[in-house]
Design an enzyme around this catalytic site. Structure first.
Site, PDB file in Angstrom:
ATOM      1  N   GLU A  37      59.818 -32.940  21.480  1.00  0.00           N
ATOM      2  CA  GLU A  37      58.457 -33.484  21.420  1.00  0.00           C
ATOM      3  C   GLU A  37      58.244 -34.416  22.598  1.00  0.00           C
ATOM      4  OE1 GLU A  37      55.528 -35.385  17.999  1.00  0.00           O
ATOM      5  OE2 GLU A  37      57.477 -34.568  17.474  1.00  0.00           O
ATOM      6  N   ASP A  77      50.536 -43.813  18.243  1.00  0.00           N
ATOM      7  CA  ASP A  77      51.699 -44.680  18.412  1.00  0.00           C
ATOM      8  C   ASP A  77      51.446 -45.709  19.506  1.00  0.00           C
ATOM      9  OD1 ASP A  77      52.334 -41.856  17.595  1.00  0.00           O
ATOM     10  OD2 ASP A  77      54.273 -42.744  17.131  1.00  0.00           O
ATOM     11  N   TRP A 129      44.141 -42.725  16.363  1.00  0.00           N
ATOM     12  CA  TRP A 129      44.793 -42.092  17.508  1.00  0.00           C
ATOM     13  C   TRP A 129      43.862 -42.168  18.722  1.00  0.00           C
ATOM     14  CZ3 TRP A 129      46.771 -41.916  12.951  1.00  0.00           C
ATOM     15  CH2 TRP A 129      48.116 -41.608  12.767  1.00  0.00           C
ATOM     16  N   GLU A 164      61.064 -43.398  12.339  1.00  0.00           N
ATOM     17  CA  GLU A 164      59.759 -42.759  12.134  1.00  0.00           C
ATOM     18  C   GLU A 164      59.260 -42.942  10.706  1.00  0.00           C
ATOM     19  OE1 GLU A 164      57.605 -38.471  13.105  1.00  0.00           O
ATOM     20  OE2 GLU A 164      59.790 -38.599  13.084  1.00  0.00           O
TER      21      GLU A 164
END
Length: 940
Positions: free
Chosen positions: A446, A453, A506, A721
């Site tokens: 990824e 984040d 986001w 996470e």
């Protein structure tokens, strides 16, 4: 009096960087008893003796050390030297050392050509040529861009100390070129230049699905222009063209996910021609990315022989970078290093890396060599070593920690070693994920720049490091992606092959990140650069709202929700239990408010009025939709309360009910976290901003699942996470989405700086020119201290309790800065103040005392008017006693039949009742209660 930290665009002596609209100069003053700057003067010249001055501001009173925009027309490929002179209010005066910045090619045409090797595009090439210099070299610069990644050597020596150039960005929109000072690498006579090329995310395996390749291009390519100046003043240009040749690299294959295969035995036997590429020059731009360099080095703490018979190095820290090793292996020996984050049942494990092989394979040529990868990096703590000849010596291995070249500016420490480790975990999460792009994770298939984040951690990031330039580049890239999407922000930047975007929290990185950067560094250039990005994102939401009825609510489109929260009704979903329309509408309100603030800073009054009005209308619509007329929030989740309070989504008259709702919700959740990516950054602030910091401390200090310290107690060295990425038995959870270096929940570090240490920047004087110093101590920590090397100078905030509960605060306030100091529980207390203003007038506000202090060092002592010491007694609520194992053992024999000392019974029935109160119904002899009080008081 000293003048330090001379920076241009927040970079020390930048070479070949984009200067934006104009260079911006800054500095910090130390070593003076003066309080204020009274005047300053900038001089800029083209020589170190300042005989050819191109700008002299003269002695001025309006120069701000945070940012001075240099009003000159820059010439290409020119080094400018600058210095600053400062006068203080006490008569002190100083002249700085000389700093410099050097421009890139700017608008100058390229004489070099893009070249592409005529060889199998799957083979890594080395492009090069030999050339002769006819005299002594006094200056030489290389201007270069290689795709996907490149490293340049001149006469066998690497140019520069950075890796992964030209770095990671939206290549289809813009290409960065770097500038290197190669003067010392050249010599009179014969010279050789070689440029090795690697795949990177430009053409290697990368992307949202983890399997795509050639996302931006299918061919290796190079553009290189070396400009040489001889001692006699004449110049020569060496440029990439079809005279260059190519050969196969010893890097046999590799990409960012799988690692690299290197064959030292390979001798290039065939030379290939190159042809001119058709990439054009329109996308080329001087670099914006900070160099990625080896910032630290670690040695293995242990060599483990696992139950499975593996040889594994334990680096002691989940880190990002690579292993550099020394080998004397016989020719043909194949050494394989595999990288993983955790052991399972004592054995090496890497299933949570999904399809990423994360390995380095080296074939030795029989010569002693120092070995490291070229075009890949790994996220790991453990390294399985295979094929090592003879006994392995850990001294032959070094962990090279790579991240963008940012100065660490913040530090934090307390009396609790678990809290200290948590802070370091967040810091290491930033180190590991700030490798040119603020990635979500650095280890699996990824490693992308997830906007959510980046957004939630941006406040903590700016405390920890000087992140101005890092976020400036990320923001620039973000807007390049928005241009093609009508303002919509993709879920990752660079967008590679992501399927969608535009989710609240986001995409709101477009407004929140630049505002945080402005708040921390006080340079409005970041708002000037990002304003169209901020505005276009707000306009995207407004259009989505108006296209669905214009309710001033955001109720359409894909939403991530409160990602990875623990309160969802569907255990298969990661989106949490908080209504997504509420979250989206909250960010609608917040982002338009930030655009209005940015517009005001930039003097765009019409925009400020428009977006401020929109934000107000959204706030009213949220109140109408999600609140009762008496202030009850329709959503009963920790995240809903937290964002309603922190984003100021309801009238002030509703605040108490919101706070009570949050406290009651936490009580039902046994005072443990249920929040995900959206709620976690705001939860503790929602408590501490509203008089409930003790509960915030409880959440911080919990060490059982779910909590921050749960991971710390299980040995985590970075942020996970998931709250339960690893179970109490040491077993890792579902490996499909389970990173052990994923910094979002590390946003708690911002609360540590702002609330525990109490260092808060002010919107009215950003860049820490003025702060609110408002520490909120808790006796569960006996002391805490933080240091921040801000844009304005160094702040220090420290507090400690003595055994009787007296408080001592120590504050350092830098030159030309002021602080509003809020002393908690100090009303009616006798203050002892030492420092430049021992008689500073104090103003009572509730339980607190307010002081206005200027620069200097201060020590303040007093006995709090309300004690912080928490002694247990029979008057203590049973819910509090139930949290202490020793107290439970003492009082258990006296609890009435039918009641159990566990949260489920206490929270619902008698949690706020004391043993003394129960004694009125279930008689207990007073002498027994007195004896219990004596024993309870002795419990620490």
């Amino acid at each position: 009096m000293n003048i330090t930290k001379l920076k241009t665009n927040r970079i020390t002596n930048p070479l070949g960087f984009s200067m934006g609209r104009r260079p911006r100069l800054s500095y910090v003053v130390t070593g003076t008893d003066g309080r204020k700057q009274t005047a300053a003067r900038y001089e800029v010249a083209q020589d170190t003796s300042f005989s050819s001055v191109v700008f002299d501001s003269g002695k001025r009173t309006d120069i701000d050390s945070l940012s001075f925009e240099l009003p000159i027309q820059l010439m290409p490929r020119t080094r400018y030297y600058w210095r600053v002179e400062v006068w203080a209010d006490n008569g002190d005066h100083a002249l700085s050392e000389t700093a410099w910045f050097e421009t890139a090619k700017l608008d100058e045409p390229w004489e070099a050509k893009w070249i592409v090797p005529d060889m199998d595009k799957e083979h890594h090439p080395v492009l090069g040529r030999t050339f002769k210099l006819t005299g002594a070299v006094t200056s030489a610069r290389a201007y270069i861009c290689g795709l996907g990644l490149y490293e340049m050597q001149i006469n066998g020596i690497k140019a520069g100390d950075e890796y992964f150039a030209p770095h990671f960005n939206a290549y289809h929109k813009w290409l960065q070129y770097q500038t290197y000072d190669v003067t010392q690498l050249l010599c009179e006579g014969d010279n050789q230049v070689q440029v090795s090329l690697g795949n990177g995310l430009y053409k290697g395996r990368f992307g949202f699905d983890g399997h795509s390749k050639e996302l931006y291009g299918s061919e290796f390519a190079l553009l290189c222009e070396i400009r040489v100046t001889y001692a006699d003043g004449t110049t020569e240009i060496l440029k990439s063209d079809t005279e260059w040749t190519a050969e196969r690299s010893r890097v046999m294959s590799g990409n960012l996910y799988d690692g690299e295969i290197f064959d030292a035995t390979l001798t290039a036997s065939e030379s290939y021609t190159v042809h001119e590429g058709d990439l054009g020059f329109e996308r080329l731009k001087p670099r914006m990315s900070l160099p990625v360099v080896v910032k630290e080095e670690l040695k293995p703490i242990e060599v483990i022989q696992t139950p499975a018979g593996e040889t594994v190095l334990d680096m002691g820290q989940n880190m990002v970078g690579w292993i550099r090793f020394r080998t004397r292996a016989p020719k043909g020996t194949i050494i394989r290093l595999q990288h993983g984050e955790v052991l399972q049942e004592g054995n090496f494990y890497r299933e949570n890396l999904r399809t990423a092989k994360a390995e380095y394979v080296y074939t030795a040529d029989g010569e002693e060599a120092m070995v490291r990868p070229f075009f890949t990096f790994y996220g790991f703590r453990y390294v399985k070593v295979e094929g090592w000849p003879g006994e392995l010596d850990p001294n032959d291995f070094t962990g090279c920690v790579l991240y963008s070249d940012m100065d660490q500016t913040g530090s934090f420490e307390t009396s609790d070693p678990l809290v200290n480790r948590l802070f370091l975990n967040a810091l290491w999460g930033q180190k590991g994920n700030f490798l040119d792009v603020p990635t979500d994770c650095p280890q699996r298939d990824e490693r992308m720049g997830w906007t959510g984040d980046a957004q939630v951690f941006s406040g903590a990031a700016c405390f920890n490091m000087d992140a101005y330039t890092f976020y400036s580049k990320y923001g620039y890239d973000m807007y390049q992606e928005q241009v093609d999407r009508e303002g919509m922000v993709p879920m990752v930047v660079p967008a590679v092959n992501v399927p969608s975007g535009g989710s609240s929290a986001w995409a709101d990185a477009a407004t929140i990140v630049p505002w945080n950067v402005y708040l921390h560094y006080g340079d409005k250039a970041i708002l000037e650069q990002q304003y169209e990005s901020m505005k276009s994102w707000a306009d995207f939401i407004i259009r989505a709202d108006e296209g669905s009825g214009g309710k001033r609510l955001w109720t359409v489109g894909f939403q991530f929700g409160d990602w990875l929260s623990l309160d969802g009704s569907n255990p298969e979903s990661s989106m949490g239990g908080t209504d997504q329309d509420f979250i989206a509408s909250a960010y609608y309100c917040y982002s338009t408010r930030l655009v209005a603030k940015a517009a005001k800073v930039l003097g765009l009054e019409d925009d400020a009025s428009y977006y401020g009005q929109i934000s107000g209308e959204v706030r009213q619509a949220i109140e109408d939709e999600f609140f009762s007329k008496t202030g009850r929030l329709a959503l009963d989740t920790q995240t809903a309360y937290a964002i309603a309070l922190k984003m100021d989504l309801a009238p002030e008259t509703y605040r108490k009910r919101l706070v009570d709702g949050l406290v009651n919700r936490l009580r039902k959740d046994h005072n443990h976290l249920k929040t995900g990516f959206v709620g976690t950054p705001y939860l503790n602030f929602a408590l501490s901003d509203n008089g409930c910091e003790e509960l915030g401390y409880t959440l911080l200090l919990n060490d059982d699942y779910p909590s921050w310290l749960y991971a710390v107690k299980l040995g985590a060295t970075t942020i996970w996470e998931r709250w339960n990425s690893i179970d109490t038995d040491g077993k890792i959870g579902n490996p499909g989405m389970n990173s052990l270096n994923h910094y979002a929940f590390g946003a708690i570090a911002e609360w540590m700086y702002r609330v525990i240490a109490g260092i808060n920047p002010s919107e009215d004087a950003p860049g820490f020119r003025r702060v609110v110093l408002a520490p909120k101590p808790d006796f569960r920590l006996r002391w805490a201290k933080a240091k921040l090397e801000s844009a304005a100078g160094t702040y220090m905030s420290e507090w400690a309790f003595d055994e009787e509960g007296r408080l001592e605060f120590r504050f350092d306030i830098p030159f030309h800065s002021t602080a509003l100091v809020r002393l908690p529980r100090a009303a009616a207390a006798v203050l002892s103040i030492s420092g430049p203003a021992p008689d500073a007038p104090a103003i009572e506000e509730g339980e607190d005392m307010l002081l206005e202090l200027e620069s200097g060092s201060y020590v303040i002592r007093y006995m709090p008017s309300r004690s912080y010491l928490k002694t247990l007694s029979t008057y203590t609520p049973l819910a509090v006693l139930a949290e202490n194992e020793q107290a439970c053992e003492l009082i258990a024999p006296f609890i009435p039949p039918g009641f159990v000392l566990n949260p489920d019974s206490l929270y619902s029935m008698i949690r706020d009742t004391s043993l003394r109160e129960l004694a009125a119904y279930y008689p207990i002899d007073s002498s027994i209660l007195d004896e219990l009080d004596r024993k309870l008081k002795e419990i620490e």
